[in-house]
Scaffold this motif. Structure first.
Motif, PDB file in Angstrom:
ATOM      1  N   ASP A  23      51.922-100.264  21.330  1.00 14.64           N
ATOM      2  CA  ASP A  23      51.385 -99.178  20.512  1.00 14.64           C
ATOM      3  C   ASP A  23      51.025 -99.684  19.121  1.00 14.64           C
ATOM      4  O   ASP A  23      49.944 -99.401  18.599  1.00 14.64           O
ATOM      5  N   ASP A  31      47.850 -92.763  23.341  1.00 16.30           N
ATOM      6  CA  ASP A  31      48.659 -91.550  23.237  1.00 16.30           C
ATOM      7  C   ASP A  31      49.983 -91.771  23.962  1.00 16.30           C
ATOM      8  O   ASP A  31      50.000 -92.279  25.083  1.00 16.30           O
ATOM      9  N   TYR A  32      51.092 -91.400  23.342  1.00 16.20           N
ATOM     10  CA  TYR A  32      52.402 -91.609  23.958  1.00 16.20           C
ATOM     11  C   TYR A  32      52.546 -90.892  25.295  1.00 16.20           C
ATOM     12  O   TYR A  32      53.372 -91.264  26.113  1.00 16.20           O
ATOM     13  N   ARG A  33      51.745 -89.879  25.555  1.00 21.55           N
ATOM     14  CA  ARG A  33      51.806 -89.192  26.846  1.00 21.55           C
ATOM     15  C   ARG A  33      51.316 -90.090  27.977  1.00 21.55           C
ATOM     16  O   ARG A  33      51.547 -89.814  29.136  1.00 21.55           O
ATOM     17  N   ARG A  34      50.652 -91.191  27.639  1.00 21.26           N
ATOM     18  CA  ARG A  34      50.175 -92.135  28.651  1.00 21.26           C
ATOM     19  C   ARG A  34      51.242 -93.156  29.050  1.00 21.26           C
ATOM     20  O   ARG A  34      51.033 -93.927  29.963  1.00 21.26           O
TER      21      ARG A  34
END
Length: 75
Positions: A23, A31-34
């Motif tokens: 990151d 995106d952290y949701r990935r």
């Protein structure tokens, strides 16, 4: 009583550190949701973080592996 290290927890910590470095190296474009537990899910496909780590672990530091992944997948 000696504390026994749980190999699963140490691997999860390693992957968490790797995801943080990816990151950071990608300029926070992911995106952290990935981020799954063992993978990064992208529209073009998934990146198996454990396989990537195992491929490079004997030759590179964790930070270098993160940078290699960012470059390899153009993150």
């Amino acid at each position: 009583m000696k504390k026994v290290e749980n190999p699963l927890l140490s691997r999860l910590q390693l992957l968490q550190d790797l995801k943080f470095l990816i990151d950071q190296d990608s300029g926070h474009r992911i995106d952290y949701r990935r981020f799954g537990i063992f993978e990064i899910r992208l529209p073009t496909g998934n990146i198996d973080l454990m396989a990537e780590y195992q491929t490079y672990a004997s030759k590179y530091t964790l930070a270098e592996i993160a940078n290699l992944i960012v470059e390899k997948y153009q993150l």
